[in-house]
Design a protein around this motif. Structure first.
Motif, PDB file in Angstrom:
ATOM      1  N   LEU A   1       0.848  -1.197   0.000  1.00 24.99           N
ATOM      2  CA  LEU A   1       0.000   0.000   0.000  1.00 24.99           C
ATOM      3  C   LEU A   1       0.879   1.241   0.000  1.00 24.99           C
ATOM      4  N   LEU A   2       1.879   1.204   0.891  1.00 29.89           N
ATOM      5  CA  LEU A   2       2.797   2.346   0.969  1.00 29.89           C
ATOM      6  C   LEU A   2       4.209   1.825   0.801  1.00 29.89           C
ATOM      7  N   SER A   3       4.947   2.405  -0.112  1.00 30.43           N
ATOM      8  CA  SER A   3       6.349   1.996  -0.180  1.00 30.43           C
ATOM      9  C   SER A   3       7.243   3.227  -0.234  1.00 30.43           C
ATOM     10  N   ILE A   4       8.169   3.225   0.705  1.00 32.78           N
ATOM     11  CA  ILE A   4       9.088   4.344   0.866  1.00 32.78           C
ATOM     12  C   ILE A   4      10.452   3.825   0.477  1.00 32.78           C
ATOM     13  N   SER A   5      11.106   4.472  -0.490  1.00 31.68           N
ATOM     14  CA  SER A   5      12.425   3.942  -0.827  1.00 31.68           C
ATOM     15  C   SER A   5      13.463   5.048  -0.983  1.00 31.68           C
ATOM     16  N   GLY A   6      14.537   4.873  -0.248  1.00 30.29           N
ATOM     17  CA  GLY A   6      15.681   5.784  -0.301  1.00 30.29           C
ATOM     18  C   GLY A   6      15.343   7.223   0.033  1.00 30.29           C
ATOM     19  N   VAL A   7      14.460   7.429   0.992  1.00 30.17           N
ATOM     20  CA  VAL A   7      14.009   8.801   1.273  1.00 30.17           C
ATOM     21  C   VAL A   7      14.962   9.559   2.203  1.00 30.17           C
ATOM     22  N   HIS A   8      15.349  10.740   1.739  1.00 28.60           N
ATOM     23  CA  HIS A   8      16.134  11.681   2.545  1.00 28.60           C
ATOM     24  C   HIS A   8      15.300  12.936   2.761  1.00 28.60           C
ATOM     25  N   THR A   9      15.294  13.439   4.002  1.00 27.38           N
ATOM     26  CA  THR A   9      14.573  14.689   4.278  1.00 27.38           C
ATOM     27  C   THR A   9      15.462  15.620   5.085  1.00 27.38           C
ATOM     28  N   PHE A  10      15.422  16.882   4.710  1.00 21.89           N
ATOM     29  CA  PHE A  10      16.248  17.887   5.395  1.00 21.89           C
ATOM     30  C   PHE A  10      15.384  18.951   6.059  1.00 21.89           C
ATOM     31  N   TYR A  11      15.874  19.430   7.214  1.00 22.97           N
ATOM     32  CA  TYR A  11      15.371  20.703   7.749  1.00 22.97           C
ATOM     33  C   TYR A  11      16.525  21.680   7.599  1.00 22.97           C
TER      34      TYR A  11
END
Ligand SMILES: Nc1ncnc2c1ncn2[C@@H]1O[C@H](COP(=O)(O)OP(=O)(O)OP(=O)(O)O)[C@@H](O)[C@H]1O
Ligand SMILES: [Mg+2]
Lengths: 238, 304
Positions: A3-13
């Motif tokens: 249903l949900l697939s997250i791959s190689g996610v980078h997040t910055f603040y």
């Protein structure tokens, strides 16, 4: 089938890298929990799924479609509801109005049924329905935040520390509510919890996050039995 | 007594016009925390569009007054809304998330631009309009002074009351109004519930502009002349009204408008007409000293 697939996610603040390459999958009908220390990036991951903040790298797919670049409201309209960290109920709206806000993406003809269902789960909200959200107690606000998320009848429900600030009895009740909506309505749940023991008991599978990375994953029972998990998140935590 | 009553009627009429403009300031402030300095110019554009619409209808031979008024009202609301929408889209939205003063500076620039734009298109001369709504009642004639309540004043007050009432219902009872209030309180959470926040903000500008257009039409009918500069003074007074009532509060804007209209009228009537603008601001300063949140803008007791 995911249903949900997250791959190689980078997040910055700004320059702070809060997520450093996260991979995670949730299948329809599952309860998946994410545990980790304070500041690990759990809330950030849930918010990134909703596009706020946006993933700088990697991709997020929901129900087969790429949602990585969609605006937040469009992601939500695909069938995701989020009860975020800090409750974020609308303080100058009544309890009823808060629940109506939750039903924004739902079908209008389901509103009465859904409202009744939320009131069955949290009877206190019915008693308080004309009271302003800001005047509820912390625990009542937490119930309102969860009720509001349920009003959308989402296919994927994101819950960020739903047990925070609640009395042990109410925590028990919330966890059984989660199990019930998962079983009865086959609602998929992605749960972030400090209360690792309860969460792992409840969840089909779990992920452990350290410093913006997933370090471990497995079934709830496997993680409960894992000695690293026990040492870091469970000792005395029952 | 008759003189007093007459001033009261005049003051309420003026207050209605200020109140309608003030709503635009207060709503935009409520939803994005910014003073839309170009709002006075939107009001001015509303007056010009009304003026042009009257000439057009006259040329088309539509002279039945109630029909002409209604048509002008609708045309002015629609076209002025387009201006309100465009201003937000071009001058404010791109700056959202930028530093706090950026949209404010942009608003001042927009205000100057719109004044010049109208000046270039319509000329700098004042535009006179033939009286459209004439006649009225005379009430208790005494001491050689008659109190008159013109039909125009009645129209202005009635339209304002109806608009404000429907507006309050819209904000208080509909899903759109709820979405606007939600944006005021927590924009991120509002988006997390599936609401297009940008669109809701646009709608707010459109609604504010539509009310300003009505005010522009009334101003033009009431004073009979307009020029490209009317938005400046009326804008400042309506802004004062919004702050006086408690910026962000809808009933506050209405009350503030009424008060500013009354203060200005009574001051000119009993003291000196030269200092009427100073009077309104002095009251504002006093209110801000003793009640910084304005008359109706009370901070809520909240647990967040
Ligand atoms: N808005 C923000 N601006 C800057 N840094 C942020 C922001 N939100 C979170 N962070 C940082 O990102 C990191 C991850 O934060 P996050 O809130 O995702 O942690 P968490 O795992 O949910 O922690 P907790 O269990 O305490 O809720 C932290 O180091 C935090 O300081
Ligand atoms: Mg968190």
């Amino acid at each position: 089938m995911t249903l949900l697939s997250i791959s190689g996610v980078h997040t910055f603040y700004g320059r702070i890298e809060a997520l450093r390459g996260v991979d995670l999958e949730i299948r329809p009908g599952e309860i998946v929990t994410l545990i980790g220390a304070n500041g690990a990036g759990k809330s950030t991951l849930l918010m990134t799924v909703c596009g706020h903040p946006r993933a700088a790298k990697g991709s997020i797919r929901f129900d087969g479609g790429d949602i990585t670049r969609l605006p937040t409201h469009a992601i939500i309209r695909r069938g995701i509801a989020h009860a975020p960290e800090g409750r974020r109920i609308f303080p100058r709206m009544t309890v009823l109005e808060n629940l109506q806000m939750g039903a924004t993406t739902g079908a209008p003809q389901q509103f009465d049924d859904d409202l009744a269902r939320v009131f069955v789960i949290f009877p206190i909200l019915q008693q308080r329905k004309d009271q302003r959200g800001g005047t509820l107690s912390g625990g009542e606000q937490q119930m309102l935040a969860i009720g509001r998320a349920l009003m959308a009848r989402p296919r994927l429900l994101l819950l960020d520390e739903p047990s925070l600030g609640l009395a042990p009895l109410v925590v028990k009740q919330i966890f059984s509510v989660i199990r019930e909506i998962n079983e009865r309505q086959s609602m998929t749940v992605f749960l972030v919890e400090q209360n690792a023991y309860h969460a792992l008991k409840l969840a089909h599978r779990g992920y452990v996050m350290v410093n913006g990375r997933i370090t471990l994953h497995g079934t709830g029972a496997e993680l409960l039995a894992n000695s690293d998990v026990r040492a870091a998140y469970l000792e005395g935590g029952q | 007594m008759e003189y007093f009553l007459q001033q009261l009627i005049n003051g309420v009429t003026l207050g209605a016009i200020y109140g309608l403009i003030a709503i635009g300031y207060t709503m935009v402030y409520g939803i994005i925390g910014m003073i839309n300095f170009a709002h006075g110019e939107i009001f001015m554009i509303g007056a010009f569009i009304s003026f042009i619409a009257f000439l057009l209808l006259g040329a088309l031979g539509i002279t039945f007054v109630p029909l002409a008024l209604l048509l002008v009202l609708l045309l002015a609301m629609v076209f002025t809304s387009v201006y309100g929408w465009t201003v937000e889209r071009l001058a404010y939205r791109p700056l959202r998330g930028s530093f706090r003063l950026a949209p404010l500076i942009s608003a001042i620039g927009m205000s100057i631009f719109l004044q010049n734009y109208v000046q270039v298109l319509q000329g700098a001369r004042v535009k006179p309009l033939q009286p459209v709504v004439t006649g009225g009642f005379q009430m208790f004639k005494g001491d050689g002074f008659a109190v008159s309540f013109s039909y125009l004043q009645i129209v202005i007050i009635l339209v304002t009351v109806v608009l404000m009432a429907s507006f309050s219902l819209l904000i208080g009872r509909t899903a759109l109004g709820r979405a606007q209030r939600a944006c005021e309180q927590d924009r991120v959470m509002t988006a997390l519930l599936g609401i297009d926040v940008d669109r809701t903000i646009s709608t707010t500008f459109v609604m504010g502009a539509a009310l300003a257009a009505v005010a522009g039409l009334m101003f033009m009918l009431y004073y009979g002349v307009i020029d490209f500069y009317i938005g400046f003074l009326a804008g400042i007074k309506a802004f004062t009204a919004a702050v006086l009532g408690g910026i962000g509060s809808l009933p506050g804007a209405m009350l503030g408008g009424l008060l500013i209209g009354l203060i200005e009228t009574f001051w000119s009537a009993y003291f000196s007409i030269e200092y009427k603008d100073v009077a309104a601001y002095s009251i504002l300063v006093l209110v801000l000293i003793f009640r910084p949140t304005g008359l109706l803008g009370k901070p809520e007791i909240e647990k967040v």
